[in-house]
Design a protein around this motif. Structure first.
Motif, PDB file in Angstrom:
ATOM      1  N   ASN A 161      -9.427   7.565  -2.078  1.00  0.00           N
ATOM      2  CA  ASN A 161      -9.908   7.401  -0.691  1.00  0.00           C
ATOM      3  C   ASN A 161     -10.618   8.668  -0.202  1.00  0.00           C
ATOM      4  O   ASN A 161     -10.550   9.720  -0.835  1.00  0.00           O
ATOM      5  N   ILE A 207       0.872  -1.170   0.000  1.00  0.00           N
ATOM      6  CA  ILE A 207       0.000   0.000   0.000  1.00  0.00           C
ATOM      7  C   ILE A 207       0.910   1.222   0.000  1.00  0.00           C
ATOM      8  O   ILE A 207       1.730   1.388   0.900  1.00  0.00           O
ATOM      9  N   LYS A 213      -3.422   5.533   3.837  1.00  0.00           N
ATOM     10  CA  LYS A 213      -2.854   4.198   3.589  1.00  0.00           C
ATOM     11  C   LYS A 213      -3.059   3.282   4.793  1.00  0.00           C
ATOM     12  O   LYS A 213      -3.537   2.160   4.664  1.00  0.00           O
ATOM     13  N   PHE A 272      -5.192  -0.093   5.152  1.00  0.00           N
ATOM     14  CA  PHE A 272      -4.505  -1.305   5.634  1.00  0.00           C
ATOM     15  C   PHE A 272      -5.317  -1.921   6.780  1.00  0.00           C
ATOM     16  O   PHE A 272      -5.648  -3.110   6.771  1.00  0.00           O
ATOM     17  N   ASP A 289       1.899  -2.026   4.808  1.00  0.00           N
ATOM     18  CA  ASP A 289       1.611  -0.595   4.911  1.00  0.00           C
ATOM     19  C   ASP A 289       2.968   0.097   4.904  1.00  0.00           C
ATOM     20  O   ASP A 289       3.902  -0.330   5.592  1.00  0.00           O
ATOM     21  N   TYR A 344      -0.612  -2.084 -10.688  1.00  0.00           N
ATOM     22  CA  TYR A 344      -1.125  -1.262  -9.589  1.00  0.00           C
ATOM     23  C   TYR A 344      -2.599  -0.914  -9.767  1.00  0.00           C
ATOM     24  O   TYR A 344      -3.122  -0.927 -10.876  1.00  0.00           O
ATOM     25  N   LEU A 402       0.296  -8.315   3.267  1.00  0.00           N
ATOM     26  CA  LEU A 402      -0.068  -6.919   3.033  1.00  0.00           C
ATOM     27  C   LEU A 402       0.928  -6.008   3.741  1.00  0.00           C
ATOM     28  O   LEU A 402       1.255  -6.237   4.907  1.00  0.00           O
ATOM     29  N   LEU A 406      -1.170  -0.936  -4.257  1.00  0.00           N
ATOM     30  CA  LEU A 406      -2.386  -0.131  -4.140  1.00  0.00           C
ATOM     31  C   LEU A 406      -1.926   1.306  -3.954  1.00  0.00           C
ATOM     32  O   LEU A 406      -1.332   1.639  -2.924  1.00  0.00           O
ATOM     33  N   TRP A 407      -2.163   2.121  -4.964  1.00  0.00           N
ATOM     34  CA  TRP A 407      -1.740   3.523  -4.877  1.00  0.00           C
ATOM     35  C   TRP A 407      -2.908   4.331  -4.316  1.00  0.00           C
ATOM     36  O   TRP A 407      -3.965   4.431  -4.935  1.00  0.00           O
ATOM     37  N   ILE A 408      -2.727   4.878  -3.123  1.00  0.00           N
ATOM     38  CA  ILE A 408      -3.833   5.551  -2.429  1.00  0.00           C
ATOM     39  C   ILE A 408      -3.765   7.064  -2.681  1.00  0.00           C
ATOM     40  O   ILE A 408      -2.699   7.674  -2.544  1.00  0.00           O
TER      41      ILE A 408
END
Ligand SMILES: Nc1nc2c(ncn2[C@@H]2O[C@H](COP(=O)(O)OP(=O)(O)OP(=O)(O)O)[C@@H](O)[C@H]2O)c(=O)[nH]1
Ligand SMILES: [Mg+2]
Length: 450
Positions: free
Chosen positions: A331, A225, A233, A237, A274, A326, A272, A304-306
């Motif tokens: 958000n 992330i 992020k 997460f 963060d 990606y 995953l 995951l590009w937040i």
């Protein structure tokens, strides 16, 4: 060097308190040791294999515990040697006391994976099956467990044996032709050889294609992330792992070091990560966090590009992320009066709210779709670690060389040589020929008692 003829012992169950614990002894002295420390409740003249014996363990005359003993006679045991298993009452102190009692007789403490290593050396398991023993113990999800058990059942072994046989048959034909050209049966002409090598090469290519999924199932699918500071992020997460694990604050630059958690989605094991927000920084701690973020991005299967949608600005994705697979996650949807316009054709973008949880399930589905590469027919066995993959690739390279020689109508000697090399690489996978180092590496991953 390890002596493979002595008697070894270890606690086979996990450390800590439990209902029962099992102490395993393997080697020629197993039976003699148990006779010295164990008194069955009904006298036994001769121990019969695969029968449970209830009785008591004594240290000299002192009663230690009431236990159950099973004797497996060589070669019909896990290791292929005489094996004794003592099931005693769980409890750290008690288990250790019995272990030490066994150790004080003619045995030594087993090294990591030594029971399985002996099983391998005694031909009870091939190398892919031995590896699957650790994978089975470590399996995090149902899918990885399924693949590991298929491997333990020898599926990959059989698949590879089959291909080795095909290569060797072809090579034998070619070598016969080299040695006795006068008896050439016309079957071996360059065109036929090209076709056969092509066929075998396709089988190896199929096997190599399974490695992606195998390695993901076995070692986890890595998702990083990433995004600018304060994008949310850590909040996403926490939503994905369903736990407030990562610290969330409104101060940009909260996450400094990366945080890793395992989750399971539809049976896939996901690792995953963060990471620290990416920005120009002068703080030494932050810079080192950002460097780590990029390392994690580099090794991830998916990023995951937040983006914080409540801030109006152009989305600029760093080059190092654009090179990867990606998704763009918009958000803080809850802060917008109207949802952002997203091109319907764009599969890799989704608007969510980490605060309310809105669309987090959509994001999860997108991730699952992404991992769901292809359902391979795992009954044929799939490659599931880097070691196996690397040997399979080397095998394919040798087959390509053989193919080139055959197409260029080179001498049969060259083709035969490349084919021999190809089958040797496959033999490496199942452990027919493998260096001591590789074997030791594999068994090092085990715990003591396995
Ligand atoms: N309204 C709203 N606030 C959010 C949402 N997601 C995160 N926030 C808030 O945004 C701020 C930053 O959230 P974090 O999750 O810490 O952001 P981060 O990207 O991890 O930030 P750094 O670790 O500093 O890079 C916090 O105050 C969160 O409560 C959301 O969906 N809606
Ligand atoms: Mg954070």
């Amino acid at each position: 060097m390890t002596n493979h003829n002595d008697t070894i012992t270890a606690i086979a169950t996990p450390p800590g308190k439990g209902g029962i614990a099992v102490i395993r002894i393997s080697g020629p002295e197993s039976l003699a040791i148990i006779k010295q420390i164990f008194k069955p409740s009904t006298p036994v003249k001769e121990y019969r294999p695969n029968i449970t014996y209830l009785g008591k363990v004594f240290d000299e005359n002192e009663l230690i515990d009431q236990v159950i003993v099973i004797y497996y006679k060589a070669p019909h045991s896990y290791t292929g040697e005489d094996v004794i298993e003592i099931s005693c009452h769980g409890g750290k102190f008690l288990t250790r006391t019995i272990l030490e009692l066994v150790l004080s007789r003619a045995s030594r403490l087993a090294r990591k994976g030594e029971f399985t290593k002996r099983a391998f050396l005694n031909g009870k398991l091939d190398l892919t099956e031995a590896e699957s023993v650790v994978d089975l113990i470590d399996a995090k999800t149902r899918k990885s467990q399924k693949v590991a058990i298929e491997r333990l059942e020898g599926k990959l072994y059989e698949g590879i044996e089959g291909i080795i046989k095909e290569i060797n048959e072809l090579r034998t034909e070619i070598e016969l032709d080299i040695d006795f050209p006068e008896h050439s049966n016309q079957k071996t002409n360059h065109k036929n050889i090209v076709n056969k090598i092509q066929f075998i090469k396709n089988e190896i290519t199929r096997l190599i294609a399974t490695a992606d999924e195998g390695i993901i199932l076995n070692e986890g699918y890595r998702i990083a992330i990433a995004g600018e500071p304060n994008a949310g992020k850590s909040s996403i997460f926490n939503r994905l792992i369903e736990n407030e694990r990562s610290i969330v604050t409104d101060i940009p630059g909260t996450t400094r070091d990366f945080i890793e958690e395992d989750i399971s989605l539809e049976g896939y094991w996901i690792k995953l990560f963060d990471t620290a927000g990416l920005r120009e920084s002068t703080s030494e701690i932050e810079i080192s966090g950002i460097k780590k973020s990029y390392d994690i991005v580099k090794n991830a299967h998916l990023v995951l590009w937040i983006e914080d949608t409540s801030v109006h600005k152009e989305i600029i994705i760093p080059e190092r992320i654009k090179n990867k697979d990606y998704f763009i996650i918009l958000n803080k949807l809850d802060l917008l009066k109207s949802p952002p316009s997203i091109d319907k054709n764009c599969e890799h973008i989704v608007a969510v709210s980490a605060k309310t949880g809105h669309n987090i399930d959509v994001l999860k589905d997108m991730i699952i779709d992404k991992i769901d590469l292809e359902e391979y027919d795992i009954s044929q066995g799939i490659l599931s670690n880097a070691r196996q993959l690397s040997s399979a690739k080397k095998c394919r390279r040798s087959l390509l060389k053989a193919l080139k020689s055959a197409k260029g109508e080179s001498g049969y000697e060259f083709i035969a040589f490349d084919l021999r090399e190809a089958s040797e690489y496959l033999e490496e996978i199942i452990g027919k020929i493998t260096s001591e180092d590789i074997i030791n590496n594999i068994f090092d991953r085990f715990c003591v008692g396995k």
